[in-house]
Design an enzyme around this catalytic site. Structure first.
Site, mmCIF file in Angstrom:
data_model
loop_
_atom_site.group_PDB
_atom_site.id
_atom_site.type_symbol
_atom_site.label_atom_id
_atom_site.label_comp_id
_atom_site.label_asym_id
_atom_site.label_seq_id
_atom_site.Cartn_x
_atom_site.Cartn_y
_atom_site.Cartn_z
ATOM 1 N N TYR A 11 42.699 31.605 46.384
ATOM 2 C CA TYR A 11 41.801 32.593 45.758
ATOM 3 C C TYR A 11 40.705 31.900 44.957
ATOM 4 O O TYR A 11 39.519 32.109 45.211
ATOM 5 C CB TYR A 11 42.635 33.515 44.868
ATOM 6 C CG TYR A 11 41.864 34.649 44.240
ATOM 7 C CD1 TYR A 11 41.519 35.780 44.972
ATOM 8 C CD2 TYR A 11 41.502 34.605 42.895
ATOM 9 C CE1 TYR A 11 40.830 36.832 44.389
ATOM 10 C CE2 TYR A 11 40.819 35.659 42.303
ATOM 11 C CZ TYR A 11 40.488 36.772 43.058
ATOM 12 O OH TYR A 11 39.802 37.814 42.462
ATOM 13 N N LYS A 28 56.230 34.171 30.231
ATOM 14 C CA LYS A 28 56.192 33.139 29.183
ATOM 15 C C LYS A 28 54.927 32.298 29.281
ATOM 16 O O LYS A 28 54.440 32.090 30.394
ATOM 17 C CB LYS A 28 57.424 32.244 29.319
ATOM 18 C CG LYS A 28 58.710 32.940 28.929
ATOM 19 C CD LYS A 28 59.873 32.007 29.163
ATOM 20 C CE LYS A 28 61.180 32.764 29.059
ATOM 21 N NZ LYS A 28 62.332 32.021 29.542
ATOM 22 N N PRO A 81 46.508 30.446 34.023
ATOM 23 C CA PRO A 81 45.548 30.004 33.008
ATOM 24 C C PRO A 81 45.998 30.385 31.588
ATOM 25 O O PRO A 81 46.503 31.490 31.370
ATOM 26 C CB PRO A 81 44.261 30.741 33.382
ATOM 27 C CG PRO A 81 44.412 31.052 34.827
ATOM 28 C CD PRO A 81 45.880 31.305 35.032
HETATM 29 N N1 LIG Z 1 40.095 43.682 39.345
HETATM 30 C C1 LIG Z 1 39.887 42.509 38.792
HETATM 31 O O1 LIG Z 1 40.386 42.246 37.697
HETATM 32 C C2 LIG Z 1 39.007 41.490 39.450
HETATM 33 C C3 LIG Z 1 38.686 40.342 38.735
HETATM 34 C C4 LIG Z 1 37.882 39.383 39.328
HETATM 35 C C5 LIG Z 1 37.363 39.590 40.590
HETATM 36 N N2 LIG Z 1 37.673 40.722 41.257
HETATM 37 C C6 LIG Z 1 37.141 40.881 42.612
HETATM 38 O O2 LIG Z 1 36.670 42.203 42.805
HETATM 39 C C7 LIG Z 1 36.946 42.621 44.136
HETATM 40 C C8 LIG Z 1 37.720 43.924 44.144
HETATM 41 O O3 LIG Z 1 38.914 43.775 43.403
HETATM 42 P P1 LIG Z 1 39.917 45.002 43.151
HETATM 43 O O4 LIG Z 1 40.539 44.783 41.836
HETATM 44 O O5 LIG Z 1 39.227 46.277 43.446
HETATM 45 O O6 LIG Z 1 41.026 44.675 44.242
HETATM 46 P P2 LIG Z 1 41.723 45.592 45.342
HETATM 47 O O7 LIG Z 1 42.810 44.754 45.922
HETATM 48 O O8 LIG Z 1 42.068 46.925 44.800
HETATM 49 O O9 LIG Z 1 40.557 45.798 46.407
HETATM 50 C C9 LIG Z 1 40.240 44.880 47.415
HETATM 51 C C10 LIG Z 1 39.875 45.662 48.679
HETATM 52 O O10 LIG Z 1 39.521 44.724 49.712
HETATM 53 C C11 LIG Z 1 40.185 45.103 50.912
HETATM 54 N N3 LIG Z 1 40.343 43.898 51.741
HETATM 55 C C12 LIG Z 1 41.114 42.810 51.480
HETATM 56 N N4 LIG Z 1 40.983 41.908 52.466
HETATM 57 C C13 LIG Z 1 40.106 42.433 53.361
HETATM 58 C C14 LIG Z 1 39.568 41.988 54.594
HETATM 59 N N5 LIG Z 1 39.910 40.800 55.128
HETATM 60 N N6 LIG Z 1 38.704 42.801 55.255
HETATM 61 C C15 LIG Z 1 38.364 44.003 54.756
HETATM 62 N N7 LIG Z 1 38.847 44.480 53.591
HETATM 63 C C16 LIG Z 1 39.699 43.710 52.910
HETATM 64 C C17 LIG Z 1 41.492 45.709 50.441
HETATM 65 O O11 LIG Z 1 42.127 46.526 51.403
HETATM 66 C C18 LIG Z 1 41.045 46.498 49.219
HETATM 67 O O12 LIG Z 1 40.605 47.783 49.533
HETATM 68 C C19 LIG Z 1 37.659 41.448 44.816
HETATM 69 O O13 LIG Z 1 36.688 40.679 45.502
HETATM 70 C C20 LIG Z 1 38.203 40.657 43.656
HETATM 71 O O14 LIG Z 1 38.351 39.304 43.985
HETATM 72 C C21 LIG Z 1 38.496 41.673 40.728
HETATM 73 O O1 LIG Z 2 54.086 41.703 34.483
HETATM 74 C C1 LIG Z 2 53.293 40.824 34.119
HETATM 75 C C2 LIG Z 2 52.186 40.403 34.910
HETATM 76 C C3 LIG Z 2 51.360 39.423 34.421
HETATM 77 N N1 LIG Z 2 51.568 38.869 33.202
HETATM 78 C C4 LIG Z 2 50.647 37.844 32.644
HETATM 79 O O2 LIG Z 2 49.414 38.489 32.427
HETATM 80 C C5 LIG Z 2 48.335 37.574 32.587
HETATM 81 C C6 LIG Z 2 47.311 38.207 33.503
HETATM 82 O O3 LIG Z 2 47.821 38.255 34.820
HETATM 83 P P1 LIG Z 2 47.208 39.176 35.966
HETATM 84 O O4 LIG Z 2 48.182 39.177 37.092
HETATM 85 O O5 LIG Z 2 46.803 40.496 35.406
HETATM 86 O O6 LIG Z 2 45.902 38.436 36.487
HETATM 87 P P2 LIG Z 2 45.008 37.192 36.019
HETATM 88 O O7 LIG Z 2 44.228 37.564 34.787
HETATM 89 O O8 LIG Z 2 45.825 35.957 35.943
HETATM 90 O O9 LIG Z 2 44.014 37.077 37.226
HETATM 91 C C7 LIG Z 2 43.203 38.194 37.532
HETATM 92 O O10 LIG Z 2 41.971 38.011 36.942
HETATM 93 C C8 LIG Z 2 40.945 37.470 37.678
HETATM 94 C C9 LIG Z 2 40.759 38.197 38.966
HETATM 95 O O11 LIG Z 2 39.982 37.497 39.876
HETATM 96 C C10 LIG Z 2 41.976 38.592 39.666
HETATM 97 O O12 LIG Z 2 41.806 39.934 40.003
HETATM 98 C C11 LIG Z 2 43.265 38.428 39.017
HETATM 99 O O13 LIG Z 2 43.805 37.344 39.656
HETATM 100 C C12 LIG Z 2 48.957 36.280 33.106
HETATM 101 O O14 LIG Z 2 49.058 35.371 32.049
HETATM 102 C C13 LIG Z 2 50.348 36.683 33.585
HETATM 103 O O15 LIG Z 2 51.278 35.644 33.375
HETATM 104 C C14 LIG Z 2 52.631 39.278 32.412
HETATM 105 O O16 LIG Z 2 52.842 38.796 31.294
HETATM 106 N N2 LIG Z 2 53.469 40.232 32.903
#
Ligand SMILES: NC(=O)c1ccc[n+]([C@@H]2O[C@H](COP(=O)([O-])OP(=O)(O)OC[C@H]3O[C@@H](n4cnc5c(N)ncnc54)[C@H](O)[C@@H]3O)[C@@H](O)[C@H]2O)c1
Ligand SMILES: O=c1ccn([C@@H]2O[C@H](COP(=O)(O)OP(=O)(O)O[C@H]3OC[C@@H](O)[C@H](O)[C@H]3O)[C@@H](O)[C@H]2O)c(=O)[nH]1
EC number: 4.1.1.35
Length: 314
Positions: free
Chosen positions: A144, A204, A271
């Site tokens: 990722y 943790k 992280p």
């Molecule tokens: N939500 C966050 O905290 C967060 C943080 C950083 C970056 N992003 C980025 O924002 C975007 C959307 O995230 P989200 O939280 O809505 O996630 P999400 O998983 O809800 O949405 C991702 C969408 O992409 C589709 N998808 C995955 N692989 C695909 C493929 N090969 N072809 C076509 N469709 C595909 C999934 O079916 C889904 O609808 C992503 O690019 C993610 O990396 C999200």
């Molecule tokens: O049940 C849980 C899940 C997660 N966590 C902690 O919560 C923190 C956040 O974890 P998340 O799974 O929400 O996701 P992260 O913030 O690590 O990454 C996210 O942010 C950047 C985006 O690109 C991605 O959508 C997502 O990977 C981590 O430190 C994880 O260890 C818990 O303490 N309990």
């Protein structure tokens, strides 16, 4: 304006589609393979004359005549992006190449949703866009983090070599209604656990920090970036910073004061800290988040209550 949203059936994508469809001059096409998204997120638009939904995997080429491409397709939750890491990196690399190829062919502007994960386990805090990051290239998160880093490189190479109009958003942890109940990210996990009366699972050590952005603020930032003149990369996130223990305590206090908080094992390369420096975002986009964590959590609680069928006690 005809706009393609890849990943538009997902969490952020479907909220973005709602906002784009509010403008009667827009036609919106969603391409999604439904890996983590679903048609239900778009149900109010299915059948609308300005809306089209295509089952499509972005690792395959796509030809549609559009003016703008919001390229979101990619699983975002660590449990889903680690589930099939080879597919995740293909989605980031081949998928972004395909969308850039499309942008070049039809002359569209393209926005990539990159991530705070490009900063890895950051040694600079908070993270400005100028920080190059501290990423493990061979770890379990690399499909990722490194995938998004290559996607950013491809965007800039197409921009420099072919003059494509690009925009790159570095998104920080975003939450809100419509997240998958079993998405696995921390905010959705804690809210679902609190509503089910299950212990909140703090991984943790619990002192690791994140900055949480409410989805309406995120969508506003993405549209401003697309419509503005700056390529980015630009941070879009809420600078409020919380430890995971603080987040668990806040969810407990707001949603279910009776629930337990349990410490559980973490996963590799988590992280230790993350907080966006949004100086550039404010100056260049005129954007800053409006919704505080304590105000956003109850909005998400309401949506999760409906989907889980848990009524609020009077
Ligand atoms: N939500 C966050 O905290 C967060 C943080 C950083 C970056 N992003 C980025 O924002 C975007 C959307 O995230 P989200 O939280 O809505 O996630 P999400 O998983 O809800 O949405 C991702 C969408 O992409 C589709 N998808 C995955 N692989 C695909 C493929 N090969 N072809 C076509 N469709 C595909 C999934 O079916 C889904 O609808 C992503 O690019 C993610 O990396 C999200
Ligand atoms: O049940 C849980 C899940 C997660 N966590 C902690 O919560 C923190 C956040 O974890 P998340 O799974 O929400 O996701 P992260 O913030 O690590 O990454 C996210 O942010 C950047 C985006 O690109 C991605 O959508 C997502 O990977 C981590 O430190 C994880 O260890 C818990 O303490 N309990």
């Amino acid at each position: 304006m005809r706009i393609l949203v890849t990943g538009g059936a997902g969490f952020i994508g479907s909220h973005l589609v709602d906002r784009l469809m509010e403008n009667e001059k827009n036609e919106v096409i969603v391409a999604d393979n439904y890996f983590t998204g679903c048609k239900d997120n778009l149900r109010k638009w299915i059948g609308h004359p300005r809306f089209e939904l295509i089952r499509h995997d972005v690792t395959e080429p796509l030809l549609v005549e559009v003016d703008q491409i919001y390229h979101l397709a990619c699983p975002a939750s660590p449990i889903f992006y680690k589930y099939n890491p080879v597919k995740t990196i293909k989605t980031n690399v081949i998928g972004t190449l395909n969308m850039l190829g499309l942008a070049k062919r039809v002359g569209a502007r393209i926005l990539l949703t990159s991530t705070s994960e490009v900063y890895g386990d950051p040694l600079v805090h908070p993270q400005p866009e100028s920080y190059w990051g501290n990423v493990n290239p061979i770890g379990v998160r690399s499909c990722y983090d490194e995938g998004k880093r290559v996607a950013e490189t491809l965007m800039f190479d197409y921009h420099r070599q072919h003059g494509i109009e690009i925009r790159i958003a570095r998104i920080f942890n975003t939450y809100g209604p419509r997240m998958n109940i079993d998405d696995g990210r921390v905010v959705s996990n804690f809210i679902a656990q609190a509503l089910r009366g299950e212990p909140l699972t703090v991984q943790k050590p619990g002192t690791q920090t994140r900055s949480f952005c409410y989805v309406s603020d995120m969508v506003d930032g993405l549209i401003r970036l697309m419509e503005g003149e700056n390529t980015g990369p630009i941070n879009i996130g809420n600078p409020g910073e919380f430890t995971m223990t603080e987040l668990a305590e806040t969810v407990k206090e707001l949603i279910n004061p009776g629930v337990e908080i349990n410490m559980v094992e973490n996963t590799p390369d988590d992280p230790r800290q993350r907080k966006p420096d949004i100086t550039n975002t404010k100056a260049l986009l005129g954007w800053e988040p409006k919704v505080k964590l304590r105000d956003g959590l109850p909005l998400m609680e309401e949506d999760f209550r409906q989907r889980l069928g848990v009524a609020k006690k009077k």
